[in-house]
Design a protein around this motif. Structure first.
Motif, PDB file in Angstrom:
ATOM      1  N   LEU A  85      13.272  -2.730  13.147  1.00 51.58           N
ATOM      2  CA  LEU A  85      11.983  -2.300  12.590  1.00 51.58           C
ATOM      3  C   LEU A  85      12.142  -0.982  11.827  1.00 51.58           C
ATOM      4  O   LEU A  85      11.656  -0.831  10.697  1.00 51.58           O
ATOM      5  N   ILE A  86      12.846  -0.037  12.447  1.00 53.32           N
ATOM      6  CA  ILE A  86      13.033   1.263  11.775  1.00 53.32           C
ATOM      7  C   ILE A  86      13.823   1.063  10.476  1.00 53.32           C
ATOM      8  O   ILE A  86      13.473   1.615   9.427  1.00 53.32           O
ATOM      9  N   ALA A  87      14.870   0.234  10.551  1.00 52.06           N
ATOM     10  CA  ALA A  87      15.706   0.010   9.351  1.00 52.06           C
ATOM     11  C   ALA A  87      14.879  -0.619   8.237  1.00 52.06           C
ATOM     12  O   ALA A  87      15.055  -0.295   7.055  1.00 52.06           O
ATOM     13  N   LEU A  88      13.980  -1.510   8.616  1.00 52.02           N
ATOM     14  CA  LEU A  88      13.125  -2.162   7.601  1.00 52.02           C
ATOM     15  C   LEU A  88      12.284  -1.118   6.871  1.00 52.02           C
ATOM     16  O   LEU A  88      12.217  -1.095   5.632  1.00 52.02           O
ATOM     17  N   VAL A  89      11.649  -0.240   7.652  1.00 55.27           N
ATOM     18  CA  VAL A  89      10.798   0.787   7.033  1.00 55.27           C
ATOM     19  C   VAL A  89      11.649   1.704   6.156  1.00 55.27           C
ATOM     20  O   VAL A  89      11.296   1.988   5.012  1.00 55.27           O
ATOM     21  N   ARG A  90      12.803   2.125   6.674  1.00 56.70           N
ATOM     22  CA  ARG A  90      13.661   3.051   5.912  1.00 56.70           C
ATOM     23  C   ARG A  90      14.132   2.420   4.606  1.00 56.70           C
ATOM     24  O   ARG A  90      14.209   3.067   3.575  1.00 56.70           O
ATOM     25  N   ARG A  91      14.457   1.132   4.683  1.00 57.34           N
ATOM     26  CA  ARG A  91      14.982   0.456   3.486  1.00 57.34           C
ATOM     27  C   ARG A  91      13.894   0.328   2.417  1.00 57.34           C
ATOM     28  O   ARG A  91      14.120   0.595   1.241  1.00 57.34           O
ATOM     29  N   TYR A 146       0.800  -1.239   0.000  1.00 52.44           N
ATOM     30  CA  TYR A 146       0.000   0.000   0.000  1.00 52.44           C
ATOM     31  C   TYR A 146       0.828   1.284   0.000  1.00 52.44           C
ATOM     32  O   TYR A 146       0.258   2.370  -0.102  1.00 52.44           O
ATOM     33  N   HIS A 147       2.133   1.166   0.192  1.00 53.98           N
ATOM     34  CA  HIS A 147       3.011   2.348   0.189  1.00 53.98           C
ATOM     35  C   HIS A 147       2.464   3.473   1.072  1.00 53.98           C
ATOM     36  O   HIS A 147       2.221   4.587   0.585  1.00 53.98           O
ATOM     37  N   PRO A 148       2.248   3.197   2.353  1.00 53.48           N
ATOM     38  CA  PRO A 148       1.670   4.230   3.222  1.00 53.48           C
ATOM     39  C   PRO A 148       2.598   5.439   3.384  1.00 53.48           C
ATOM     40  O   PRO A 148       3.823   5.308   3.332  1.00 53.48           O
ATOM     41  N   ASP A 149       2.002   6.603   3.575  1.00 52.78           N
ATOM     42  CA  ASP A 149       2.782   7.813   3.807  1.00 52.78           C
ATOM     43  C   ASP A 149       3.285   7.868   5.248  1.00 52.78           C
ATOM     44  O   ASP A 149       4.189   8.638   5.562  1.00 52.78           O
ATOM     45  N   LEU A 150       2.656   7.070   6.105  1.00 46.71           N
ATOM     46  CA  LEU A 150       2.967   7.177   7.532  1.00 46.71           C
ATOM     47  C   LEU A 150       2.656   5.843   8.220  1.00 46.71           C
ATOM     48  O   LEU A 150       1.681   5.185   7.869  1.00 46.71           O
ATOM     49  N   LEU A 151       3.491   5.468   9.177  1.00 48.29           N
ATOM     50  CA  LEU A 151       3.196   4.302  10.026  1.00 48.29           C
ATOM     51  C   LEU A 151       3.132   4.778  11.468  1.00 48.29           C
ATOM     52  O   LEU A 151       4.075   5.417  11.958  1.00 48.29           O
ATOM     53  N   TRP A 152       2.015   4.486  12.096  1.00 45.34           N
ATOM     54  CA  TRP A 152       1.780   4.955  13.472  1.00 45.34           C
ATOM     55  C   TRP A 152       1.862   3.736  14.385  1.00 45.34           C
ATOM     56  O   TRP A 152       0.927   2.938  14.462  1.00 45.34           O
ATOM     57  N   PHE A 153       3.028   3.575  15.050  1.00 46.88           N
ATOM     58  CA  PHE A 153       3.200   2.441  15.961  1.00 46.88           C
ATOM     59  C   PHE A 153       2.711   2.865  17.343  1.00 46.88           C
ATOM     60  O   PHE A 153       2.598   4.053  17.629  1.00 46.88           O
ATOM     61  N   ASP A 154       2.443   1.862  18.185  1.00 42.97           N
ATOM     62  CA  ASP A 154       1.834   2.189  19.473  1.00 42.97           C
ATOM     63  C   ASP A 154       2.457   1.426  20.627  1.00 42.97           C
ATOM     64  O   ASP A 154       2.386   0.194  20.691  1.00 42.97           O
ATOM     65  N   SER A 155       3.094   2.151  21.518  1.00 41.08           N
ATOM     66  CA  SER A 155       3.541   1.564  22.781  1.00 41.08           C
ATOM     67  C   SER A 155       3.546   2.678  23.811  1.00 41.08           C
ATOM     68  O   SER A 155       3.512   3.854  23.458  1.00 41.08           O
ATOM     69  N   TRP A 156       3.576   2.314  25.065  1.00 38.41           N
ATOM     70  CA  TRP A 156       3.505   3.324  26.123  1.00 38.41           C
ATOM     71  C   TRP A 156       4.017   2.704  27.426  1.00 38.41           C
ATOM     72  O   TRP A 156       4.216   1.492  27.507  1.00 38.41           O
ATOM     73  N   GLY A 157       4.219   3.557  28.419  1.00 40.77           N
ATOM     74  CA  GLY A 157       4.596   3.074  29.748  1.00 40.77           C
ATOM     75  C   GLY A 157       6.033   2.568  29.780  1.00 40.77           C
ATOM     76  O   GLY A 157       6.811   2.758  28.850  1.00 40.77           O
ATOM     77  N   LYS A 158       6.378   1.909  30.870  1.00 41.30           N
ATOM     78  CA  LYS A 158       7.755   1.453  31.101  1.00 41.30           C
ATOM     79  C   LYS A 158       7.962   0.011  30.658  1.00 41.30           C
ATOM     80  O   LYS A 158       9.038  -0.376  30.202  1.00 41.30           O
ATOM     81  N   ARG A 159       6.885  -0.806  30.791  1.00 44.64           N
ATOM     82  CA  ARG A 159       7.060  -2.245  30.549  1.00 44.64           C
ATOM     83  C   ARG A 159       7.442  -2.574  29.111  1.00 44.64           C
ATOM     84  O   ARG A 159       8.000  -3.634  28.841  1.00 44.64           O
ATOM     85  N   GLN A 160       7.122  -1.659  28.196  1.00 42.75           N
ATOM     86  CA  GLN A 160       7.434  -1.918  26.784  1.00 42.75           C
ATOM     87  C   GLN A 160       8.911  -2.223  26.563  1.00 42.75           C
ATOM     88  O   GLN A 160       9.271  -2.992  25.675  1.00 42.75           O
ATOM     89  N   GLU A 161       9.759  -1.591  27.415  1.00 47.02           N
ATOM     90  CA  GLU A 161      11.202  -1.714  27.178  1.00 47.02           C
ATOM     91  C   GLU A 161      11.709  -3.149  27.318  1.00 47.02           C
ATOM     92  O   GLU A 161      12.739  -3.504  26.774  1.00 47.02           O
ATOM     93  N   GLU A 162      10.948  -3.980  28.080  1.00 39.42           N
ATOM     94  CA  GLU A 162      11.391  -5.360  28.255  1.00 39.42           C
ATOM     95  C   GLU A 162      11.420  -6.089  26.914  1.00 39.42           C
ATOM     96  O   GLU A 162      12.288  -6.910  26.652  1.00 39.42           O
ATOM     97  N   LEU A 163      10.429  -5.790  26.086  1.00 35.57           N
ATOM     98  CA  LEU A 163      10.323  -6.520  24.817  1.00 35.57           C
ATOM     99  C   LEU A 163      10.770  -5.690  23.623  1.00 35.57           C
ATOM    100  O   LEU A 163      11.348  -6.211  22.672  1.00 35.57           O
ATOM    101  N   LEU A 164      10.464  -4.377  23.682  1.00 32.90           N
ATOM    102  CA  LEU A 164      10.887  -3.510  22.568  1.00 32.90           C
ATOM    103  C   LEU A 164      12.305  -3.028  22.850  1.00 32.90           C
ATOM    104  O   LEU A 164      12.540  -1.876  23.208  1.00 32.90           O
ATOM    105  N   THR A 165      13.242  -3.926  22.695  1.00 31.07           N
ATOM    106  CA  THR A 165      14.645  -3.588  22.980  1.00 31.07           C
ATOM    107  C   THR A 165      15.173  -2.661  21.880  1.00 31.07           C
ATOM    108  O   THR A 165      14.640  -2.646  20.763  1.00 31.07           O
ATOM    109  N   PRO A 166      16.245  -1.893  22.180  1.00 30.67           N
ATOM    110  CA  PRO A 166      16.811  -1.006  21.147  1.00 30.67           C
ATOM    111  C   PRO A 166      17.144  -1.759  19.868  1.00 30.67           C
ATOM    112  O   PRO A 166      16.934  -1.276  18.770  1.00 30.67           O
ATOM    113  N   GLU A 167      17.622  -2.988  20.026  1.00 34.90           N
ATOM    114  CA  GLU A 167      18.026  -3.759  18.834  1.00 34.90           C
ATOM    115  C   GLU A 167      16.800  -4.083  17.976  1.00 34.90           C
ATOM    116  O   GLU A 167      16.828  -3.943  16.746  1.00 34.90           O
ATOM    117  N   ARG A 168      15.695  -4.460  18.611  1.00 30.97           N
ATOM    118  CA  ARG A 168      14.472  -4.787  17.834  1.00 30.97           C
ATOM    119  C   ARG A 168      13.930  -3.533  17.162  1.00 30.97           C
ATOM    120  O   ARG A 168      13.492  -3.563  16.007  1.00 30.97           O
TER     121      ARG A 168
END
Ligand code: FHN
Length: 461
Positions: free
Chosen positions: A249-255, A223-245
């Motif tokens: 994800l960001i690199a995938l979108v940029r590429r 669909y070639h979206p103009d924008l991707l709106w991801f959703d996370s909040w709070g502190k617990r996200q950091e356990e799973l959304l590590t900097p490496e992950r």
């Protein structure tokens, strides 16, 4: 305050403090990769929450949800209707019922357009894991698992392109209650919440590589979206959304699509294109990088048949003007019903906002913060015109006719000043303290009347 109110209060305070800390403590790098000009010019967009949860609309077997009004959370209301929420097998009975006969992408997009919105963001996949497109990655989607069988994202994208709106997708990358290993509600969040056992790193990694990343890739390729709106909040996200992950994800979108904008709710402000504040958070002072607030029309994002706390058109307009005056955007949400119908209270507000923008949009689109003190009687925006001159806009809230108003810090005598809606000239006079101007005896809009000032081109040293 009774207990639920107190819990909600504590939760919103924790959330507010967290977002403030996150945004203040992390150096906000202007590391945007994509061109955000269309986004900052647009200023106003539509958010749409639509999915399986739109069918029950906040009521399950006659019982109204407790914890909060977010009807898209109906499956995961801890302790409601029983501990653990609604079992997946039971929730999945909604798949067979999902047949939104009134869904008409053209109508939805036209409603956004006539409201003066310049982009639209729809929930491609919310936390329940259900996809609104024909995903080859997971059968848990509208085409393969429901009698509707139509690709909603494809239809919305075509309609957005047809009517000249940019299109964006909300994608719940962290929470996924369908796929084994997806993130679960980050409880305890409120007083009395149980502790939820989150997936292990290995389990989440499997979800990440087998569902999240491939689905994001699919969204971009299809669909070639103009924008991707991801959703996370709070502190617990950091356990799973590590900097490496997050970097993957960001690199995938940029590429795949360097021009697709990414928001900070991905879980970091580094390397993203704009900041999303907390839900309905209009209190911030603004940021150096592009930013937006997403807000509800009532209290829920998804359709909630018991939620009648509609905000007034005036307060929604004030949200918009307030954000633009601090250099931000506003994304106003609608929650269509399970049949795909936009509710009348939503439509009325959208059309009233559109009518107001039809005459006052000049001070909103392409405008941003003005470098003057905020007046007590309203808000200011400013933009540079193609000839280099400056235009200052004063939005007078609840204007008293014929009243003399003061603009502190404006030292130049305007070449021209006029009521934006009617073109009627406005008298103004420079003083050593700023600029005085007088509203006409009859203002065109007793809610918010806008006055434009044409200021001379700034003298460059
Ligand atoms: O949990 C979600 C919620 O359902 C909704 O989608 C909002 C929109 O900003 N985001 C999360 C909570 O902040």
């Amino acid at each position: 305050m009774d207990r639920p109110q107190w819990n909600a209060y504590i939760s919103s305070m924790i959330s507010f403090i967290f977002v403030t800390l996150m945004l203040c403590s992390v150096p906000v790098k202007a590391s945007a990769q994509a061109d955000t000009t269309w986004f900052t010019d647009a200023r106003f967009g539509m958010f749409i929450h639509f999915g399986l949860y739109s069918i029950p609309g906040g009521v399950w077997k006659g019982q109204t949800m407790g914890r909060n009004a977010y009807a898209e959370w109906i499956r995961m209301q801890e302790g409601w209707p029983r501990p653990g929420g609604i079992p997946k097998t039971e929730y999945d009975t909604l798949l067979n019922q999902f047949n939104p006969r009134d869904f008409n992408a053209d109508e939805w997009v036209r409603e956004a357009k006539s409201a003066g919105m310049r982009y639209l963001i729809i929930t491609a996949k919310h936390h329940d894991g259900f996809a609104l497109w024909d995903s080859k990655v997971s059968d848990y989607n509208v085409v393969r698992a429901t009698p509707f069988k139509r690709d909603i994202l494809a239809e919305i994208t075509v309609a957005c392109r047809k009517y000249g709106l940019k299109v964006g997708f909300y994608y719940s990358h962290w929470q996924d209650w369908e796929y084994p290993g997806g993130g679960l509600p980050p409880w305890p969040e409120m007083v009395g919440d149980p502790i939820v056992q989150q997936p292990s790193q290995e389990e989440f990694e499997r979800y990440w590589t087998h569902k999240c990343l491939p689905q994001v890739e699919e969204l971009i390729q299809n669909y070639h979206p103009d924008l991707l709106w991801f959703d996370s909040w709070g502190k617990r996200q950091e356990e799973l959304l590590t900097p490496e992950r997050l970097q993957r994800l960001i690199a995938l979108v940029r590429r795949l699509s360097p021009q697709t904008l990414i928001n900070s709710r991905i879980g970091t402000v580094d390397g993203v294109d704009f900041i999303s504040t907390d839900d309905n958070d209009f209190s911030s002072q603004g940021f150096k990088t592009p930013w937006e607030t997403s807000g509800t029309m009532n209290r829920s994002w998804g359709f909630n048949r018991t939620d009648i706390a509609w905000k007034s058109t005036q307060s929604l307009l004030e949200n918009l003007i307030g954000n633009v005056s601090r250099g931000g955007n506003y994304q106003l949400n609608i929650g269509p019903t399970g049949e795909g119908r936009i509710l009348s209270p939503d439509i009325r507000r959208l059309r009233e906002i559109g009518a107001w923008l039809y005459v006052n949009g000049d001070g909103i689109y392409g405008a941003g913060a003005a470098p003057y003190p905020v007046p007590s009687w309203g808000k200011l925006t400013q933009k540079t015109m193609p000839d280099g001159s400056l235009r200052l806009y004063a939005f007078v809230i609840n204007p008293a006719t014929g009243k003399e108003l003061h603009l502190a810090g404006v030292s130049e005598q305007p070449k021209r000043a006029w009521v934006l809606e009617t073109g009627e000239a406005v008298q103004c006079k420079s003083t050593s303290y700023g600029l005085d101007f007088r509203l006409p005896d009859a203002v065109p809009d007793s809610r918010i009347t806008a006055v434009a000032f044409e200021l001379p081109r700034p003298v460059r040293p």
